[in-house]
Design a protein around this motif. Sequence first.
Motif, mmCIF file in Angstrom:
data_model
loop_
_atom_site.group_PDB
_atom_site.id
_atom_site.type_symbol
_atom_site.label_atom_id
_atom_site.label_comp_id
_atom_site.label_asym_id
_atom_site.label_seq_id
_atom_site.Cartn_x
_atom_site.Cartn_y
_atom_site.Cartn_z
ATOM 1 N N MET A 1 0.826 -1.199 0.000
ATOM 2 C CA MET A 1 0.000 0.000 0.000
ATOM 3 C C MET A 1 0.869 1.261 0.000
ATOM 4 N N THR B 1 2.168 2.150 -3.463
ATOM 5 C CA THR B 1 1.187 2.687 -4.425
ATOM 6 C C THR B 1 1.037 4.189 -4.259
ATOM 7 N N ARG C 1 -7.216 -3.866 -2.972
ATOM 8 C CA ARG C 1 -7.115 -3.280 -4.308
ATOM 9 C C ARG C 1 -8.077 -2.100 -4.449
ATOM 10 N N VAL D 1 -6.638 0.839 -2.683
ATOM 11 C CA VAL D 1 -5.561 1.458 -3.473
ATOM 12 C C VAL D 1 -6.133 2.443 -4.481
ATOM 13 N N GLN E 1 -5.142 6.283 -4.035
ATOM 14 C CA GLN E 1 -4.331 6.863 -5.105
ATOM 15 C C GLN E 1 -5.052 8.014 -5.790
#
Length: 262
Positions: free
Chosen positions: A89, A92, A148, A151, A155
């Motif tokens: 994590m 990312t 996921r 993320v 992000q």
Amino acid sequence: MSTKLRHRLRVVLVITKMKKGLPVIGVFNLLKSQNQMPWETYKADVTIDLTKHHKPTTFLDKMAYWTVKSLRWPTDIFFQRRYGCRAMMLETVAAVPGMVGGMLLHCKSLRRFEQSGGWIKALLEEAENERMHLMTFMEVAKPKWYERALVITVQGVFFNAYFLGYLLSPKFAHRMVGYLEEEAIHSYTEFLKELDKGNIENVPAPAIAIDYWQLPQNSTLRDVVEVVRADEAHHRDVNHFASDIHYQGRELREAAAPIGYH
């Protein structure tokens, strides 16, 4: 047919073979035999000082410092001691600032018809290095579906926030990344402690890590974490240096960028 086109075709061929079930190590061996590795390799400087800390003195420094500290709290709660997933994590997010900063400097260079002093290359190298950290830890910690999804959310928010922050104050943006890297060093140090205690299995290093950092073939996860931590220390120094340049009232291009590490 050009050399670049042949290179791309070979990489596509290898990826196709991977999808058909060729083991990852077999893919890397095939790429190596053709001298077609799609990334540069280097040796990390593990002797770099890991204890350096920029003491926040100005208002912007303190704001950057406490912003990073506030981000650590929910991360500690969510991941606790799952350091493999935590590292995944972290990377990312860590791969975003270099790309944003390099992109904005690139556009500025084009608008002003001027050189960047090597800073575009330095920041994009940082982004690529952080991305390779992620590719490595993907081999160690397989993310769950909700991780996921997290993320994508984190992000998206962080990219836009950092983009705006860099436009408003590059000195704040680079200082915040410097403190993020300090936290990364701490996280990877704790990762190493858990490996040494036996709480995390010290599995063999992924093939991608052995090639990227030019590690011995018998390297383990512990060796990988050590070189990743060294990379973070380098990024810490680069970003604090960049912030200091802005604090001096200068532009980055007026001071040579510390390139050549990666």
